[in-house]
Scaffold this motif. Sequence first.
Motif, PDB file in Angstrom:
ATOM      1  N   LYS A 166     -96.784  44.899  60.674  1.00 46.77           N
ATOM      2  CA  LYS A 166     -97.869  45.870  60.781  1.00 46.77           C
ATOM      3  C   LYS A 166     -98.428  46.167  59.391  1.00 46.77           C
ATOM      4  CE  LYS A 166     -98.903  50.635  62.136  1.00 46.77           C
ATOM      5  NZ  LYS A 166     -98.349  51.915  62.635  1.00 46.77           N
ATOM      6  N   LEU A 172    -102.184  43.501  62.608  1.00 46.49           N
ATOM      7  CA  LEU A 172    -100.966  42.716  62.443  1.00 46.49           C
ATOM      8  C   LEU A 172    -101.194  41.483  61.569  1.00 46.49           C
ATOM      9  CD1 LEU A 172     -99.753  42.788  66.158  1.00 46.49           C
ATOM     10  CD2 LEU A 172     -98.901  44.203  64.269  1.00 46.49           C
ATOM     11  N   HIS A 195    -100.479  48.817  67.893  1.00 46.67           N
ATOM     12  CA  HIS A 195    -100.572  48.751  66.430  1.00 46.67           C
ATOM     13  C   HIS A 195    -101.813  48.050  65.892  1.00 46.67           C
ATOM     14  CE1 HIS A 195     -96.550  50.422  66.058  1.00 46.67           C
ATOM     15  NE2 HIS A 195     -96.157  49.579  66.999  1.00 46.67           N
TER      16      HIS A 195
END
Length: 482
Positions: A166, A172, A195
Motif C-alpha cells: 500500500k 497499490l 486500499h
Amino acid sequence: MLSGCQSPRLGTHDYRLGLRSSGLGSLRHWQPTVFVSEHAKRKELRRFILRASAKQTNSEDDDKNKAPTSLADWLRGTLTGARKGSDVAELQKRALEAVTPVLTKEELAARSWPNWFCLPLSHIGSAGLSIRPTVLNEVVEGQVWSLEQPFGAANIVVNIRMTLVKLRGGGLWIHSSIPVTPECLQLVQAITEVHGPVRYIVLPTYAVEHKVGIGELSRAFPEAEVWVPRRIWSYPINIDVLQSWGPLAVTPGTLRVLDDDVDPPWGREQIDFHILELPLKGAGGPFIEVAFYHSESRLLLVSDTLVCPPSTPPPCTLLDPSPLLLTERLDGEVELRTGPDAVINGWKKNALLALYLRPDAVQVEADGSFSWSGWEEAFDAIEHQVFVPPILANLILNRYPQKVLEWADRVGRWEFTHVLAAHFEGMTSITPEEFVEVFSFLRETNSGEHSRSNISVDSDQLTLLKQIDKFLSESGLAESKR
C-alpha cells in the motif's frame, strides 16, 4: 484479516479448498480466502492433513479402472508406478486419490489459468497443468500482502509469491507477478476496494516464472504503470515480449524503464531499489535481480537471491498434497504413505530437491531406482536459515563476486528488519549486517579459502552442482570465475 476491511469477499479460511462457498453453486458466489496468523495456519495445516489422511479409509469403493482424464493424470500414473508394476502402483494411485481434493466446476474455473502454456511447468496434481490455486496472506497489517501459488515440475513443488504494498497516497504497488486466475484477480480486487487501485506493477527479475503473469495483470488494471529493468529479456527466443503480442503483452503506453538513476513516481524515499545485473554467457541476456526497500514497514523485497525453508509446507502446496506424498517415499517401490508426518517429510525432501537439484541425500541407481539417506540432517541444516539458493551461489553469483558484493553492500545500507522473498518462507527477520553476511562466501582470504563457512557453498549436498559448475567452466559455456 485485512485491517479496516469491510468487504464481504474476505472470509474465513479452508486450506482444502481455499474458498468460502455460499453454497449457491455459482462462480459469482464463491469467496476467496484470507489466512490470518501463523498459529492459525499451523493449526489448520494439521487439521487439513488429518482430514485428508482420514479419507484414505473410504477409498475401497473407488473406481479402480478409471481411465486418465488428462495429461497430468497420465504423467502422475507414470511417475507413481513402480518398476514391478501392478500392486504397488495401484496402492499408490488409490492413496493419491484419497488425498486429492475434489473440486466443483466452479472451483476449477476460478483456479484455471488459460495461458498455462506460457509456463507449462507445474506439479503433477489432479486437475492438470492449468490449475493454479491462490492463497492470500497479510504480511504487514494494512500495508503489505502476498498472494501465493504452487509452482514446480513433476512431483517437485514449492510456492511462488506476488507481493502487494500500500502506497502512502493510496493505491497499490505490486512486486513480481503470478498467473492471474479468476481467484487471484478477485483477491487483488478485494484489496483494491479498501486500499485503492493498482498504480504500479514491477518486474524485479529476468526469471520467466516471475513475469508470465505481468501482461494479464497489466490488462486487468490498465491504468497501472508497468516498470521493468532496462535489459529485460526472454528465453529461449529473446523477443520484446512485454511490448509485442500474446499473453505477456502489457497495456499499450504503460511500460516504463527501471534503472539505478531513475526516480520513479512512487518516490525512492518510499520504495527504494538497487539493481544487480550479471552477464549470462550464451543466454541471450543478463541475470537480473532488483532488491526493493519499503521504508514504512522496513521490509526488504527480493525475488530469488535469498530463501528461508520453513519446517512445514507452504499452505498453497497443501491444496493438493499428492506431490509431497510422492516425494516422501523412501524409494520407488515403497507403498505411498499418508498422514501429517508423511506430508511434512515430503515437504522437506521437496525443499532439498528444489534447492540442490539432486542432493547427496538421494541416491539414484543406474536402473532408475532411488533411495534417501541422511535427508533429515540435510534439511535440519537449512531449516529456518536465510541463505543464497545453492544453484545461484554455485553456478551464477560465484562468477562475479565483486559485483554481487558491491550490490549486497548497497542493499545493506538500508534499515530493514525483515525480508520477503518470492519463494519458501514468508516475512523473515534479518538485519542489514546479516544480509551482507549471507554473501560472505564470495569473500576469499589470501589463501583462496572462503572467509567463513556458508551453507550455500559448504553443504555436503552439493556434489551435482559442483560437477555442473566445473563442466560449465571447463567447457566455456559460462564465464570463468573472477
